[in-house]
Design a protein around this motif. Structure first.
Motif, short mmCIF file in Angstrom:
data_model
loop_
_atom_site.label_atom_id
_atom_site.label_comp_id
_atom_site.label_asym_id
_atom_site.label_seq_id
_atom_site.Cartn_x
_atom_site.Cartn_y
_atom_site.Cartn_z
N ALA A 79 0.82 -1.21 0.00
CA ALA A 79 0.00 0.00 0.00
C ALA A 79 0.85 1.26 0.00
CB ALA A 79 -0.93 0.00 1.22
N GLU A 80 1.94 1.25 0.75
CA GLU A 80 2.83 2.42 0.78
C GLU A 80 3.47 2.66 -0.58
OE1 GLU A 80 5.58 1.67 3.90
OE2 GLU A 80 4.09 1.91 5.51
N HIS A 81 3.88 1.59 -1.24
CA HIS A 81 4.49 1.71 -2.56
C HIS A 81 3.49 2.25 -3.57
CE1 HIS A 81 7.37 0.65 -5.75
NE2 HIS A 81 6.30 0.35 -6.46
N VAL A 82 2.28 1.69 -3.56
CA VAL A 82 1.25 2.14 -4.51
C VAL A 82 0.87 3.59 -4.25
CG1 VAL A 82 -1.13 1.78 -5.26
CG2 VAL A 82 0.36 -0.19 -4.89
N ALA A 83 0.71 3.96 -2.98
CA ALA A 83 0.34 5.33 -2.64
C ALA A 83 1.39 6.32 -3.13
CB ALA A 83 0.15 5.47 -1.14
N ALA A 84 2.66 5.95 -3.01
CA ALA A 84 3.73 6.83 -3.49
C ALA A 84 3.66 7.01 -4.99
CB ALA A 84 5.09 6.27 -3.08
N ARG A 85 3.34 5.95 -5.72
CA ARG A 85 3.23 6.03 -7.19
C ARG A 85 1.99 6.82 -7.61
NH1 ARG A 85 7.76 4.84 -6.94
NH2 ARG A 85 8.85 3.06 -7.92
N MET A 86 0.94 6.80 -6.79
CA MET A 86 -0.29 7.51 -7.12
C MET A 86 -0.20 9.01 -6.81
SD MET A 86 -3.39 5.02 -5.87
CE MET A 86 -4.04 3.74 -6.95
N GLU A 87 0.72 9.38 -5.97
CA GLU A 87 0.81 10.78 -5.52
C GLU A 87 0.99 11.71 -6.73
OE1 GLU A 87 3.29 13.51 -2.29
OE2 GLU A 87 3.74 11.37 -2.53
N GLY A 88 0.17 12.73 -6.77
CA GLY A 88 0.26 13.73 -7.83
C GLY A 88 -0.57 13.42 -9.05
N LEU A 89 -1.13 12.22 -9.15
CA LEU A 89 -1.96 11.88 -10.31
C LEU A 89 -3.33 12.53 -10.14
CD1 LEU A 89 -1.10 8.10 -10.77
CD2 LEU A 89 -0.02 10.09 -11.84
N SER A 90 -3.95 12.90 -11.26
CA SER A 90 -5.18 13.67 -11.17
C SER A 90 -6.40 12.97 -11.76
CB SER A 90 -5.01 15.03 -11.86
OG SER A 90 -4.62 14.86 -13.21
N THR A 91 -6.20 12.06 -12.71
CA THR A 91 -7.36 11.44 -13.34
C THR A 91 -7.60 10.04 -12.78
OG1 THR A 91 -6.18 10.36 -15.18
CG2 THR A 91 -6.79 12.70 -15.45
N ALA A 92 -8.86 9.63 -12.81
CA ALA A 92 -9.21 8.29 -12.34
C ALA A 92 -8.55 7.22 -13.19
CB ALA A 92 -10.72 8.12 -12.32
N THR A 93 -8.45 7.48 -14.49
CA THR A 93 -7.80 6.51 -15.38
C THR A 93 -6.36 6.28 -14.96
OG1 THR A 93 -9.21 7.18 -17.24
CG2 THR A 93 -7.17 6.02 -17.77
N GLU A 146 -13.64 1.16 -5.43
CA GLU A 146 -14.93 1.77 -5.76
C GLU A 146 -14.82 3.29 -5.79
OE1 GLU A 146 -18.93 -0.23 -4.60
OE2 GLU A 146 -17.63 -0.34 -2.83
N HIS A 147 -14.08 3.84 -4.85
CA HIS A 147 -13.90 5.30 -4.81
C HIS A 147 -13.24 5.79 -6.10
CE1 HIS A 147 -13.09 9.28 -3.28
NE2 HIS A 147 -11.81 9.12 -3.50
N LEU A 148 -12.22 5.09 -6.57
CA LEU A 148 -11.56 5.49 -7.81
C LEU A 148 -12.51 5.42 -8.99
CD1 LEU A 148 -8.06 3.73 -7.52
CD2 LEU A 148 -8.74 6.03 -6.79
N TYR A 149 -13.31 4.35 -9.05
CA TYR A 149 -14.24 4.19 -10.16
C TYR A 149 -15.34 5.25 -10.12
CZ TYR A 149 -11.95 -0.12 -11.55
OH TYR A 149 -11.03 -1.03 -12.00
N ARG A 150 -15.78 5.61 -8.94
CA ARG A 150 -16.79 6.65 -8.84
C ARG A 150 -16.23 8.01 -9.27
NH1 ARG A 150 -18.22 4.30 -3.49
NH2 ARG A 150 -19.98 2.90 -3.81
N LEU A 151 -14.97 8.26 -8.92
CA LEU A 151 -14.32 9.49 -9.37
C LEU A 151 -14.34 9.56 -10.90
CD1 LEU A 151 -11.16 9.80 -7.06
CD2 LEU A 151 -13.21 11.24 -7.04
#
Length: 206
Positions: A79-93, A146-151
């Motif tokens: 989870a920590e690794h994935v969160a770091a890679r997601m940081e700064g991304l703006s689109t759900a895709t 689900e949160h990502l898909y709803r976004l």
């Protein structure tokens, strides 16, 4: 998850205690991956770690609690690794694709963890004999996805669909990807993750 030897209200663990627990968890992963759940006794794990069985008993109430800590530690690391890679991304895709690619990137360097998790999920039981980590143990992951898909739906990136069905399908595909890779070590995990990300993106696209 706290040991009976670590009651609520006790002062936080020292750096040395945390390091010792991490050492024991690492040895548990290695022993389970090599020998399987049934043969991963506390004595065998202690021998691998170069400590006495009593040291393990000091830090963990028993094998079940140690197995739970292996699961927690493995999931937190991913989870920590994935969160770091997601940081700064703006689109759900981007976020959905990155979840798949980043978790594969992390686990590519932790193959023994995947093998150990599979052994624990298949063998660890509660007092009534039911699996300690059944499918509903993924509830937190399902909600996050689900949160990502709803976004994506709210932003017009994704078409209308049942976000719970998509979240369950997404996580099942990731879990199966890892299971297949463990059974077939020469399989290209990174390429599999890219294909899976493409597939899910096309399935969701508006």
């Amino acid at each position: 998850m706290r040991s009976e030897n670590e009651p609520f209200g006790q002062k936080p663990r020292s750096f040395i205690e945390e390091a010792r627990r991490a050492q024991i968890v690492g040895s548990a992963v290695a022993v389970i991956a090599e020998a399987g759940f049934a043969k991963a006794s506390l004595a065998r794990i202690a021998e691998h770690a170069g400590v006495s069985k009593g040291v393990i008993s000091y830090h963990f109430a028993g094998k079940d609690e140690l197995m739970e800590e292996v699961v927690r530690h493995s999931y937190e690391g991913a989870a920590e690794h994935v969160a770091a890679r997601m940081e700064g991304l703006s689109t759900a895709t981007e976020l959905v694709r990155t979840h798949i690619l980043a978790v594969a990137e992390h686990m590519r360097g932790h193959r023994d963890q995947i093998k150990a998790l599979g052994e624990i999920f298949n063998n660890l039981r509660t007092a009534d004999g039911s699996p300690r980590f059944g499918i509903n143990g993924n509830e937190e992951l399902y909600r996050m996805l689900e949160h990502l898909y709803r976004l994506g739906q709210a932003a017009g990136e994704f078409r209308p669909f049942d976000t719970r069905v998509m979240a369950v399908t997404h996580q099942a595909a990731v879990d199966t990807m890892f299971a297949y890779w463990v059974a077939n070590p020469d399989h290209d995990l990174a390429a599999h993750a890219r294909e899976l990300a493409d597939l899910i993106e096309r399935a969701c696209r508006a």
